[in-house]
Every structure is written in structure tokens, then in C-alpha cells.
Design a protein around this motif. Sequence first.
Motif, PDB file in Angstrom:
ATOM      1  N   GLY A  97      -8.733   3.961  -1.013  1.00 54.79           N
ATOM      2  CA  GLY A  97      -9.078   2.601  -0.631  1.00 54.79           C
ATOM      3  C   GLY A  97      -8.574   1.558  -1.604  1.00 54.79           C
ATOM      4  O   GLY A  97      -8.862   0.373  -1.463  1.00 54.79           O
ATOM      5  N   ALA A  98      -7.809   1.983  -2.619  1.00 60.65           N
ATOM      6  CA  ALA A  98      -7.248   1.038  -3.588  1.00 60.65           C
ATOM      7  C   ALA A  98      -6.167   0.167  -2.949  1.00 60.65           C
ATOM      8  O   ALA A  98      -5.935  -0.954  -3.378  1.00 60.65           O
TER       9      ALA A  98
ATOM     10  N   LYS B   7       1.792   8.362  -4.622  1.00 59.18           N
ATOM     11  CA  LYS B   7       0.837   7.403  -5.189  1.00 59.18           C
ATOM     12  C   LYS B   7       0.314   6.459  -4.117  1.00 59.18           C
ATOM     13  O   LYS B   7      -0.892   6.164  -4.075  1.00 59.18           O
ATOM     14  N   GLN B   8       1.188   5.982  -3.230  1.00 60.77           N
ATOM     15  CA  GLN B   8       0.731   5.070  -2.178  1.00 60.77           C
ATOM     16  C   GLN B   8      -0.256   5.771  -1.245  1.00 60.77           C
ATOM     17  O   GLN B   8      -1.282   5.202  -0.878  1.00 60.77           O
ATOM     18  N   LEU B   9       0.055   7.012  -0.864  1.00 59.93           N
ATOM     19  CA  LEU B   9      -0.865   7.754  -0.005  1.00 59.93           C
ATOM     20  C   LEU B   9      -2.205   7.986  -0.696  1.00 59.93           C
ATOM     21  O   LEU B   9      -3.269   7.847  -0.075  1.00 59.93           O
ATOM     22  N   ALA B  10      -2.168   8.321  -1.981  1.00 54.55           N
ATOM     23  CA  ALA B  10      -3.412   8.513  -2.732  1.00 54.55           C
ATOM     24  C   ALA B  10      -4.197   7.205  -2.811  1.00 54.55           C
ATOM     25  O   ALA B  10      -5.428   7.201  -2.683  1.00 54.55           O
TER      26      ALA B  10
ATOM     27  N   GLY C 212       9.900  -2.898  12.258  1.00 50.16           N
ATOM     28  CA  GLY C 212       9.238  -4.198  12.158  1.00 50.16           C
ATOM     29  C   GLY C 212       8.340  -4.315  10.952  1.00 50.16           C
ATOM     30  O   GLY C 212       8.791  -4.292   9.817  1.00 50.16           O
ATOM     31  N   MET C 213       7.047  -4.411  11.198  1.00 45.16           N
ATOM     32  CA  MET C 213       6.054  -4.560  10.125  1.00 45.16           C
ATOM     33  C   MET C 213       5.708  -3.235   9.442  1.00 45.16           C
ATOM     34  O   MET C 213       4.952  -3.209   8.486  1.00 45.16           O
ATOM     35  N   VAL C 214       6.237  -2.154   9.945  1.00 47.46           N
ATOM     36  CA  VAL C 214       5.934  -0.831   9.398  1.00 47.46           C
ATOM     37  C   VAL C 214       7.079  -0.414   8.468  1.00 47.46           C
ATOM     38  O   VAL C 214       8.240  -0.436   8.855  1.00 47.46           O
ATOM     39  N   PRO C 215       6.772  -0.047   7.223  1.00 41.32           N
ATOM     40  CA  PRO C 215       7.828   0.202   6.242  1.00 41.32           C
ATOM     41  C   PRO C 215       8.637   1.472   6.479  1.00 41.32           C
ATOM     42  O   PRO C 215       8.166   2.436   7.072  1.00 41.32           O
TER      43      PRO C 215
ATOM     44  N   MET D 196      -3.814   3.161   7.792  1.00 41.66           N
ATOM     45  CA  MET D 196      -3.383   4.065   6.721  1.00 41.66           C
ATOM     46  C   MET D 196      -4.579   4.629   5.961  1.00 41.66           C
ATOM     47  O   MET D 196      -4.563   5.798   5.578  1.00 41.66           O
ATOM     48  N   ASN D 197      -5.600   3.811   5.739  1.00 43.64           N
ATOM     49  CA  ASN D 197      -6.787   4.308   5.049  1.00 43.64           C
ATOM     50  C   ASN D 197      -7.422   5.444   5.841  1.00 43.64           C
ATOM     51  O   ASN D 197      -7.786   6.486   5.271  1.00 43.64           O
ATOM     52  N   ALA D 198      -7.526   5.277   7.148  1.00 43.09           N
ATOM     53  CA  ALA D 198      -8.122   6.310   8.002  1.00 43.09           C
ATOM     54  C   ALA D 198      -7.256   7.567   8.031  1.00 43.09           C
ATOM     55  O   ALA D 198      -7.772   8.686   7.904  1.00 43.09           O
ATOM     56  N   MET D 199      -5.949   7.398   8.184  1.00 41.89           N
ATOM     57  CA  MET D 199      -5.045   8.548   8.251  1.00 41.89           C
ATOM     58  C   MET D 199      -5.055   9.314   6.928  1.00 41.89           C
ATOM     59  O   MET D 199      -5.109  10.541   6.902  1.00 41.89           O
TER      60      MET D 199
END
Length: 189
Positions: free
Chosen positions: A160-161, A152-155, A137-140, A167-170
Amino acid sequence: MNNNYHKIKIIVMLGLFAAGANAADINAGKAKAAVCQGCHGSAGVSSSPLWPSLAGQGAIYLESQLNKFKSGQRENEVMKPIAAGLSEADMQNLAAYYASLPGKSAGGGSDAALIGQGKEKAGMCLGCHGNNGQGTGMVPKLAGQQPQYLAKQLADFKKGARKAPQMNAMAQSLSDDDIKALAAYLGSL
């Protein structure tokens, strides 16, 4: 039959007709996708570590992200002007087109030990992103993405960029080595 039954039947039929009238047009999405091919590949499979593959990604997720780029809720200097020129129908059509394409794994690289480390840590990702990283669904979909793009996305989530509370918390709990390992594993799927 009573008069209310016929009124309800007509309302339901009009609703179904309206839903069909708003259905996404994959062919229109394909035509509109010409501008996307330079970064996301001719069949939605990116060969660049800078850009995600869109093939096989969920339509709901893709449409949501296009809306976020258009509104400025998600920042990207390349995507913002592209999304700004899209209508709601364009976004639905593009999302349906890319969702209809088969995905392809980018591979996780040749470091089997790194991929193995990522597999050990991936449980924290697969609960939301599907047991094979296929997205829901809404989760890629994460499976098969370019490892450098995933890293890069995880970083960005960690810094917080890129903003998404869960995801920010994880990402806060991940070391740089964890990020590399997860990206290698998920890219290998």
C-alpha cells in the motif's frame, strides 16, 4: 450556405489551431531531459535497478505520473522537487520526448526457470498492460524494465506504499516468489 455553417466551420478551425498550439515539443522535452539523465539514462534507458526506463513509455502515462509527483499524489523524495519545478508544457514535452525514444530490454537475468514461472503468472498483468507488456494509454509499459525496479513497485503496491486500487488488489494475491518471477519475466521482454 447558411450563417450557422460558417460559424461552426470557424469554431472547428479555431479548435484545431488551438490543439496544434498546445502540441508537445519533442526537442524542448529533450533539452529539459538533461536533469533526468542521471537516473533514467541518457536515452531514457536506465541501467540502475532503482529507476525505471522511460524510453518508449506512453506519453499519457508519463505526463500523468509527473503530475502525480508534482501534486504529491505519488510520493518520491527525488521526483517531487523535480516535478514541482515543471510547467504543464514541460511535462507534456518531456513525456513526448521519452515516448519517442526506442525502449531496450533490461533482461530478466539468467534464471530461465524463474522467467518461465513469471511467464505462467503474467496473464494477470498482460490484460491491462498489453499482451506483450508494452503498455496502453494510462497503463505503463512493463516490458524490459529493470526486474529489481518492477519487484519493488509490486511490493510497494502490495504494502500500500504505492496507491492504485486495481494494482493494490492484484498485488495482494502475489507471494514474494511470484513477484520475483513476474519481474524477471517482464524484464526479459
